[in-house]
Write a protein that holds these residues in place. Sequence first.
Motif, PDB file in Angstrom:
ATOM      1  N   ARG A 199       6.907 -15.047  -9.184  1.00  0.00           N
ATOM      2  CA  ARG A 199       7.658 -14.752  -8.000  1.00  0.00           C
ATOM      3  C   ARG A 199       7.931 -16.008  -6.986  1.00  0.00           C
ATOM      4  O   ARG A 199       9.287 -15.932  -6.551  1.00  0.00           O
ATOM      5  CB  ARG A 199       7.317 -13.674  -7.535  1.00  0.00           C
ATOM      6  N   PHE A 200       6.954 -16.734  -6.685  1.00  0.00           N
ATOM      7  CA  PHE A 200       7.216 -17.836  -5.616  1.00  0.00           C
ATOM      8  C   PHE A 200       8.466 -18.976  -6.386  1.00  0.00           C
ATOM      9  O   PHE A 200       9.057 -19.340  -5.666  1.00  0.00           O
ATOM     10  CB  PHE A 200       5.864 -18.470  -5.622  1.00  0.00           C
ATOM     11  N   LEU A 201       7.985 -19.414  -7.566  1.00  0.00           N
ATOM     12  CA  LEU A 201       8.943 -20.009  -8.361  1.00  0.00           C
ATOM     13  C   LEU A 201      10.257 -19.588  -8.514  1.00  0.00           C
ATOM     14  O   LEU A 201      11.126 -20.418  -8.174  1.00  0.00           O
ATOM     15  CB  LEU A 201       8.145 -20.583  -9.605  1.00  0.00           C
ATOM     16  N   PHE A 202      10.433 -18.347  -8.938  1.00  0.00           N
ATOM     17  CA  PHE A 202      11.725 -17.986  -9.382  1.00  0.00           C
ATOM     18  C   PHE A 202      12.533 -16.907  -8.790  1.00  0.00           C
ATOM     19  O   PHE A 202      13.510 -16.550  -8.944  1.00  0.00           O
ATOM     20  CB  PHE A 202      11.616 -17.541 -10.785  1.00  0.00           C
ATOM     21  N   GLN A 203      11.893 -16.113  -7.783  1.00  0.00           N
ATOM     22  CA  GLN A 203      12.330 -15.131  -6.921  1.00  0.00           C
ATOM     23  C   GLN A 203      12.476 -15.350  -5.456  1.00  0.00           C
ATOM     24  O   GLN A 203      12.223 -14.312  -4.706  1.00  0.00           O
ATOM     25  CB  GLN A 203      11.660 -13.769  -7.407  1.00  0.00           C
ATOM     26  N   THR A 204      12.157 -16.522  -5.035  1.00  0.00           N
ATOM     27  CA  THR A 204      12.526 -16.764  -3.509  1.00  0.00           C
ATOM     28  C   THR A 204      13.724 -17.757  -3.291  1.00  0.00           C
ATOM     29  O   THR A 204      13.797 -18.881  -4.124  1.00  0.00           O
ATOM     30  CB  THR A 204      11.122 -17.571  -2.961  1.00  0.00           C
ATOM     31  N   ASP A 205      14.416 -17.233  -2.685  1.00  0.00           N
ATOM     32  CA  ASP A 205      15.828 -18.005  -2.429  1.00  0.00           C
ATOM     33  C   ASP A 205      15.468 -19.483  -1.779  1.00  0.00           C
ATOM     34  O   ASP A 205      16.117 -20.772  -2.235  1.00  0.00           O
ATOM     35  CB  ASP A 205      16.826 -17.474  -1.543  1.00  0.00           C
ATOM     36  N   LYS A 206      14.586 -19.626  -1.108  1.00  0.00           N
ATOM     37  CA  LYS A 206      14.448 -20.728  -0.688  1.00  0.00           C
ATOM     38  C   LYS A 206      13.513 -21.959  -1.424  1.00  0.00           C
ATOM     39  O   LYS A 206      14.183 -23.080  -1.375  1.00  0.00           O
ATOM     40  CB  LYS A 206      13.242 -20.831   0.617  1.00  0.00           C
ATOM     41  N   PHE A 207      13.171 -21.590  -2.429  1.00  0.00           N
ATOM     42  CA  PHE A 207      12.452 -22.589  -3.235  1.00  0.00           C
ATOM     43  C   PHE A 207      13.123 -22.655  -4.867  1.00  0.00           C
ATOM     44  O   PHE A 207      12.703 -23.220  -5.369  1.00  0.00           O
ATOM     45  CB  PHE A 207      11.161 -22.511  -3.403  1.00  0.00           C
ATOM     46  N   GLY A 208      13.692 -21.615  -5.303  1.00  0.00           N
ATOM     47  CA  GLY A 208      14.367 -21.465  -6.420  1.00  0.00           C
ATOM     48  C   GLY A 208      15.232 -22.731  -6.571  1.00  0.00           C
ATOM     49  O   GLY A 208      15.017 -23.522  -7.537  1.00  0.00           O
ATOM     50  N   GLY A 209      16.261 -22.870  -5.767  1.00  0.00           N
ATOM     51  CA  GLY A 209      17.123 -24.050  -5.768  1.00  0.00           C
ATOM     52  C   GLY A 209      18.015 -24.416  -6.823  1.00  0.00           C
ATOM     53  O   GLY A 209      19.215 -25.105  -6.589  1.00  0.00           O
ATOM     54  N   LYS A 210      17.901 -24.034  -7.831  1.00  0.00           N
ATOM     55  CA  LYS A 210      18.677 -24.216  -9.131  1.00  0.00           C
ATOM     56  C   LYS A 210      19.252 -22.970  -9.479  1.00  0.00           C
ATOM     57  O   LYS A 210      18.433 -21.837  -9.942  1.00  0.00           O
ATOM     58  CB  LYS A 210      17.857 -24.960 -10.075  1.00  0.00           C
ATOM     59  N   ASP A 211      20.739 -22.652  -9.765  1.00  0.00           N
ATOM     60  CA  ASP A 211      21.121 -21.537 -10.520  1.00  0.00           C
ATOM     61  C   ASP A 211      21.114 -21.869 -11.997  1.00  0.00           C
ATOM     62  O   ASP A 211      20.500 -23.019 -12.417  1.00  0.00           O
ATOM     63  CB  ASP A 211      22.645 -21.489  -9.963  1.00  0.00           C
ATOM     64  N   VAL A 212      21.917 -21.153 -12.783  1.00  0.00           N
ATOM     65  CA  VAL A 212      21.590 -21.293 -14.326  1.00  0.00           C
ATOM     66  C   VAL A 212      22.356 -22.382 -14.659  1.00  0.00           C
ATOM     67  O   VAL A 212      22.030 -23.164 -15.668  1.00  0.00           O
ATOM     68  CB  VAL A 212      22.132 -19.871 -15.004  1.00  0.00           C
ATOM     69  N   ALA A 213      23.463 -22.785 -14.000  1.00  0.00           N
ATOM     70  CA  ALA A 213      24.593 -23.973 -14.303  1.00  0.00           C
ATOM     71  C   ALA A 213      23.715 -25.295 -14.051  1.00  0.00           C
ATOM     72  O   ALA A 213      23.731 -26.058 -14.987  1.00  0.00           O
ATOM     73  CB  ALA A 213      25.759 -23.791 -13.592  1.00  0.00           C
ATOM     74  N   ALA A 214      22.970 -25.395 -13.139  1.00  0.00           N
ATOM     75  CA  ALA A 214      22.221 -26.312 -12.695  1.00  0.00           C
ATOM     76  C   ALA A 214      20.922 -26.646 -13.570  1.00  0.00           C
ATOM     77  O   ALA A 214      20.637 -27.714 -14.316  1.00  0.00           O
ATOM     78  CB  ALA A 214      21.809 -26.544 -11.460  1.00  0.00           C
ATOM     79  N   LEU A 215      20.380 -25.473 -14.155  1.00  0.00           N
ATOM     80  CA  LEU A 215      19.319 -25.530 -14.953  1.00  0.00           C
ATOM     81  C   LEU A 215      19.904 -26.168 -16.434  1.00  0.00           C
ATOM     82  O   LEU A 215      19.005 -26.913 -16.989  1.00  0.00           O
ATOM     83  CB  LEU A 215      18.638 -24.113 -15.356  1.00  0.00           C
ATOM     84  N   MET A 216      20.930 -25.577 -16.955  1.00  0.00           N
ATOM     85  CA  MET A 216      21.372 -26.064 -18.135  1.00  0.00           C
ATOM     86  C   MET A 216      22.053 -27.644 -18.045  1.00  0.00           C
ATOM     87  O   MET A 216      21.876 -28.219 -19.343  1.00  0.00           O
ATOM     88  CB  MET A 216      22.523 -25.245 -18.553  1.00  0.00           C
ATOM     89  N   SER A 217      22.105 -28.236 -17.177  1.00  0.00           N
ATOM     90  CA  SER A 217      22.611 -29.492 -16.851  1.00  0.00           C
ATOM     91  C   SER A 217      21.705 -30.347 -16.543  1.00  0.00           C
ATOM     92  O   SER A 217      21.610 -31.661 -16.441  1.00  0.00           O
ATOM     93  CB  SER A 217      23.887 -29.747 -15.940  1.00  0.00           C
ATOM     94  N   ASP A 218      20.178 -30.147 -16.316  1.00  0.00           N
ATOM     95  CA  ASP A 218      19.082 -30.804 -15.907  1.00  0.00           C
ATOM     96  C   ASP A 218      18.716 -31.714 -17.138  1.00  0.00           C
ATOM     97  O   ASP A 218      18.575 -31.351 -18.320  1.00  0.00           O
ATOM     98  CB  ASP A 218      17.912 -29.688 -15.850  1.00  0.00           C
ATOM     99  N   PRO A 219      18.697 -32.908 -16.936  1.00  0.00           N
ATOM    100  CA  PRO A 219      18.389 -34.047 -17.796  1.00  0.00           C
ATOM    101  C   PRO A 219      17.036 -33.686 -18.572  1.00  0.00           C
ATOM    102  O   PRO A 219      16.748 -34.137 -19.692  1.00  0.00           O
ATOM    103  CB  PRO A 219      18.191 -35.219 -16.970  1.00  0.00           C
ATOM    104  N   GLU A 220      16.151 -32.966 -17.836  1.00  0.00           N
ATOM    105  CA  GLU A 220      14.788 -32.695 -18.567  1.00  0.00           C
ATOM    106  C   GLU A 220      15.038 -31.744 -19.764  1.00  0.00           C
ATOM    107  O   GLU A 220      13.954 -31.801 -20.546  1.00  0.00           O
ATOM    108  CB  GLU A 220      13.766 -32.171 -17.649  1.00  0.00           C
ATOM    109  N   LEU A 221      15.990 -31.082 -19.731  1.00  0.00           N
ATOM    110  CA  LEU A 221      16.234 -30.341 -20.833  1.00  0.00           C
ATOM    111  C   LEU A 221      16.871 -30.792 -22.034  1.00  0.00           C
ATOM    112  O   LEU A 221      16.844 -30.497 -23.176  1.00  0.00           O
ATOM    113  CB  LEU A 221      17.199 -29.108 -20.519  1.00  0.00           C
ATOM    114  N   SER A 222      17.518 -32.190 -21.872  1.00  0.00           N
ATOM    115  CA  SER A 222      18.237 -32.837 -23.088  1.00  0.00           C
ATOM    116  C   SER A 222      17.370 -32.859 -24.285  1.00  0.00           C
ATOM    117  O   SER A 222      17.759 -32.795 -25.509  1.00  0.00           O
ATOM    118  CB  SER A 222      18.658 -34.020 -22.598  1.00  0.00           C
ATOM    119  N   GLY A 223      15.915 -33.267 -24.291  1.00  0.00           N
ATOM    120  CA  GLY A 223      15.144 -33.370 -25.386  1.00  0.00           C
ATOM    121  C   GLY A 223      15.020 -32.104 -26.057  1.00  0.00           C
ATOM    122  O   GLY A 223      14.962 -31.976 -27.224  1.00  0.00           O
TER     123      GLY A 223
END
Length: 187
Positions: free
Chosen positions: A99-123
């Motif tokens: 809940r802290f990581l993914f369900q708080t507006d202040k700290f989630g920070g990334k929407d799904v589009a940002a997640l999908m373009s995250d360079p760490e996901l390229s591998g």
Amino acid sequence: MPPKVKITKEMIENASFEVIRERGHENLSARTIAEYLKCSTQPVLYSFRTVDEIREAAYGIADRYHTEFIMPKETDEIPILALGLNYVRFGQEEKNLFRFLFQTDKFGGKDVAALMSDPELSGIMEIMAGGLGVDIEQAREMFLTFFCVAHGMASLLANNSMVYDEEQCKKMLENVFFGMIAARKGT
């Protein structure tokens, strides 16, 4: 010579992570951190200007913990399925952290589009594309579908809206994963 610091900034950061993990982010305060460390609030407030600064440090620790928790093992037959099941298990076993990581507006920070373009996901996308015989864009589309299902299950579990049944969760993830493969092949 100044007195030796007994409560370090790192101790406060780790304590804040544990407080969030055990009691939830809404219960993080200088007092709860001090209780955890068995000290007064003075060292906590001396090391950080605000509790929000402490939350940010705890978020980094929680994010690294989450990443380590969900990563598949080399022995996993289908790594993407293992990743999804580990993600779901994280929602079940670490409800407060989820809940802290993914369900708080202040700290989630990334929407799904940002997640999908995250360079760490390229591998992960390259492995998925190669293993499935699809291009990177198709792998991203498949991953997004798979992620949304896994995230939905983890959210339901983290909020006590679903009873955890590992076999059922595994079957649902397999249905989505193998269903996407079949859809790509046109079967």
